[in-house]
Structure formats: structure tokens, C-alpha cells
Enzyme design. Structure first.
Site, mmCIF file in Angstrom:
data_model
loop_
_atom_site.group_PDB
_atom_site.id
_atom_site.type_symbol
_atom_site.label_atom_id
_atom_site.label_comp_id
_atom_site.label_asym_id
_atom_site.label_seq_id
_atom_site.Cartn_x
_atom_site.Cartn_y
_atom_site.Cartn_z
ATOM 1 C CG HIS A 94 -0.017 0.170 2.531
ATOM 2 N ND1 HIS A 94 0.373 -1.125 3.250
ATOM 3 C CD2 HIS A 94 0.361 1.258 3.168
ATOM 4 C CE1 HIS A 94 1.137 -0.277 4.097
ATOM 5 N NE2 HIS A 94 0.911 0.617 4.239
ATOM 6 C CG HIS A 149 7.384 5.153 0.899
ATOM 7 N ND1 HIS A 149 6.906 6.126 1.822
ATOM 8 C CD2 HIS A 149 7.298 4.065 1.854
ATOM 9 C CE1 HIS A 149 6.819 5.744 3.009
ATOM 10 N NE2 HIS A 149 7.107 4.283 3.103
#
Length: 182
Positions: free
Chosen positions: A37, A121
């Protein structure tokens, strides 16, 4: 108590691409597909009434679904030792704006504002203290520095609960909030 965070989930093809770069670093705990995620906002441990308020506040956030692409890899270090490997995404502007909207919504219901700088990220691996300066880490970073993808859209925010266990964290989706089509 509920340990919560808000994230965006990359589509299956992107998660498969990320899975393909995992490996080659001894003792790394690579994230599995269910764990991949892009965190928008870490919330932390809160009680059930506040968790319900969080869900209501997130439901009131309206934003366009960001379109991004994978853009290289990197590492986070803590006190001079690498503790996580990640894949970057770009561009950052829409993600940073969405992060800010989510943070503002959570502050309005009484949570403290996010103090850390936001760097979009996808965490790929966590490293134990013993990994230290293992040259395999730099080899991995050099080998995958050019990681890219076609643009992809992140069409929903997801409220996750994180449960820590002996084998790492397990993430359970609590609620999903669609983002506006562009």
C-alpha cells in the site's frame, strides 16, 4: 484500541511488478501482496469512538483520484542503519494534496497533525537490526534504481487496521472511500 492508518492500494499489475523486484537481500522481511500500500496518513492507536469519527471524517474528504507511476527505489534508515526498502511513486503533487486533506480532516476531529515530512512510497521490505551495512542492500538499490511503470490511478482511500504479530503486521481493510474520477 485500534491501530489505524489511511492508504491507497496499487492495482494488481503494479503489485505484481513490485513483487518481482523483491528478493536478494538476506534477512529482509518482504511485504506480501496483501501488505502493499501507499500510506497517506498514519493514525496510530485510538479507541473505538474515535475510530468511528475517523471513518466519518474520511468519508467527507473529496479529491480527484491521483494518477502516478513507479519511480525508482530507496531506503529509510534509522540511526545510521537501513530499516526499510521502498519503491517510489511520482508525481508527488496530487498525493501531497490528498495527504494534506486527510490530515486536515483528522485534525478537525481532534487528532494531532502529522509532523513528519510526507514521502509517497510503497514499502517493500523491513530489515532487522542485524542487516546493518550488508552490501546486498546497496546492490538491490542499484539493480532496481530504474524501476518504472506506466501511469496508474489510485481510485480509493482505504482505512486499515494493523495487527502486529510474530510474523509482522497484518492489515485489515475497515472502510473504503472512493476518490473522484478525473
Amino acid at each position: 484500541m485500534h491501530r489505524l492508518f489511511v492508504a491507497l492500494r496499487p492495482p494488481p499489475a503494479i503489485r505484481a511488478l513490485l513483487g518481482a523486484v523483491q528478493g536478494g537481500v538476506p534477512h529482509a522481511r518482504w511485504q506480501d501482496d496483501e501488505q502493499m500500500h501507499l500510506t497517506l496518513r498514519y493514525i496510530g492507536e485510538i479507541d473505538r469512538p474515535m475510530a468511528e469519527d475517523v471513518a466519518v471524517a474520511l468519508g467527507q474528504v473529496h479529491a480527484a483520484a491521483p494518477s502516478v507511476a513507479l519511480a525508482g527505489v530507496g531506503a529509510f534508515d534509522k540511526q545510521g542503519r537501513v530499516d526499510a526498502l521502498w519503491a517510489g511513486v511520482a508525481p508527488h503533487d496530487a498525493l501531497a494534496a490528498l495527504h494534506k486533506k486527510v490530515d486536515q480532516a483528522l485534525v478537525r476531529i481532534g487528532l494531532a497533525p502529522e509532523r513528519r515530512a510526507y514521502l509517497p512510497h510503497v514499502t517493500l521490505a523491513r530489515l532487522p537490526r542485524s542487516a546493518g551495512g550488508d552490501p546486498a542492500i546497496e546492490h538491490w538499490r542499484a539493480r532496481h534504481a530504474g524501476l518504472t511503470s506506466a501511469p496508474f490511478t489510485l481510485d480509493a482511500m482505504i482505512l486499515y487496521e494493523s495487527r502486529l504479530g510474530r510474523d509482522g503486521a497484518q492489515y485489515d481493510a475497515i472502510a473504503r472511500f472512493a476518490l473522484d474520477a478525473q
